[in-house]
Enzyme design. Structure first.
Site, short mmCIF file in Angstrom:
data_model
loop_
_atom_site.label_atom_id
_atom_site.label_comp_id
_atom_site.label_asym_id
_atom_site.label_seq_id
_atom_site.Cartn_x
_atom_site.Cartn_y
_atom_site.Cartn_z
N TYR A 16 14.05 23.09 6.32
CA TYR A 16 13.62 22.87 4.94
C TYR A 16 13.70 21.38 4.62
O TYR A 16 14.47 20.62 5.23
CB TYR A 16 14.47 23.68 3.97
CG TYR A 16 14.18 25.17 3.98
CD1 TYR A 16 13.40 25.76 2.98
CD2 TYR A 16 14.66 26.00 4.99
CE1 TYR A 16 13.13 27.12 2.97
CE2 TYR A 16 14.39 27.37 4.99
CZ TYR A 16 13.64 27.92 3.98
OH TYR A 16 13.36 29.26 3.98
N GLU A 17 12.92 20.98 3.64
CA GLU A 17 12.72 19.56 3.33
C GLU A 17 14.01 18.83 2.95
O GLU A 17 14.11 17.62 3.11
CB GLU A 17 11.70 19.45 2.19
CG GLU A 17 11.22 18.05 1.92
CD GLU A 17 10.20 18.02 0.81
OE1 GLU A 17 10.13 17.01 0.10
OE2 GLU A 17 9.47 19.02 0.62
N SER A 18 14.99 19.55 2.47
CA SER A 18 16.25 18.91 2.07
C SER A 18 17.08 18.45 3.25
O SER A 18 18.12 17.80 3.07
CB SER A 18 17.07 19.88 1.21
OG SER A 18 17.19 21.14 1.85
#
Length: 267
Positions: free
Chosen positions: A55-57
């Protein structure tokens, strides 16, 4: 829309499950929030237990028990193998060519897989401001392939997007190559009515499979451009009991967690 509900599943369930089937056990998948996240986690919980979800985080090897509300949801970090800084996530993992599938959603989409998630209407005076691109523009160009999932509507599937957020196949043909983008771009579109793939030459999305109970007329009625259908048109296999149970249990846990009840996480 279709009579899919009479067959024991909804169009959205069919979309999510059809999308999950496209993922393989050895994929490294950059996951978008919403429908892409649901599809990726159904795959992880069924036929692809070793898939790597990113995920982008910055969370790598994420295995959430409930679907995240956003990339900042604590569920992602708590269940990840590791969490890295954003510069490492994008420079080393994504731009380094380590992502096999970028899985994205869209507010607006055109026939060449170009995505708008920024504004509806004129940019300076929009009808609606959307969340924006986030990491999607980079995912769209640096992932080896891109899968897109969205519910069909004439408002969403349009002749021309209002704002160019994420590059698909541009004007079609070899436009990506002419711009120096050496990844494949969008190779699959899964909607609540059908499965689409880009034409090998023109790169225009073409319907290759209709979901059970769906007609060509229904697909055209919910699309803003003249739809092309493959000569050999398939029917998408209906969800299995395992697929439906897995998706519904995941959604039930998610609903309970987001409502703050004690049913939020499995024991």
């Amino acid at each position: 829309m279709s009579d899919a509900g009479n067959l024991g599943f909804t169009p959205n369930e069919m979309m999510t499950i059809a999308a999950s089937r496209a993922l393989k056990n050895d994929d490294v998948c950059f996951v978008g929030i919403g429908a892409p996240s649901a599809a990726c986690n159904v795959a992880r919980l069924t036929h692809a237990p070793d898939i790597t979800l990113i995920y982008e985080s910055g969370t790598i090897g994420t295995a959430p028990d409930v679907l995240p509300l956003s990339i900042g949801d604590g569920e992602l970090c708590e269940t990840a193998v590791t969490t890295v800084a954003l510069p490492e996530m994008f420079r080393y993992w994504l731009q380094g060519g380590r992502i096999s599938i970028g899985f994205l959603g869209a507010a607006q989409l055109d026939r060449f897989g170009n995505i708008n998630t920024t504004v509806i209407g004129d940019y300076a005076h929009p009808k609606t401001r959307l969340p924006g691109g986030g990491g999607a523009p980079e995912i769209a160009t640096s992932s080896k392939e891109v899968y897109i999932t969205m519910a069909q509507s004439k408002r969403g599937m349009v002749e021309k997007i209002d704002f160019f957020t994420s590059f698909g196949h541009g004007e079609g043909g070899d436009h990506r190559k002419r711009l120096g983008i050496d990844t494949a771009g969008p190779t699959l579109l899964i909607t609540d009515l059908a499965i689409w793939k880009p034409d090998p030459v023109t790169k225009e999305f073409t319907v290759v499979s209709l979901h059970p109970g769906v007609t060509r007329e229904q697909v055209q009625a919910t699309c803003g451009w003249v739809v092309r259908f493959a000569e050999a048109l398939d029917e998408t296999p209906a969800p299995t009991e395992l697929e439906l149970t897995t998706l519904r249990d995941l959604q039930a846990r998610t609903k309970a967690a987001h409502e703050g009840t004690a049913k939020g996480k499995a024991a």
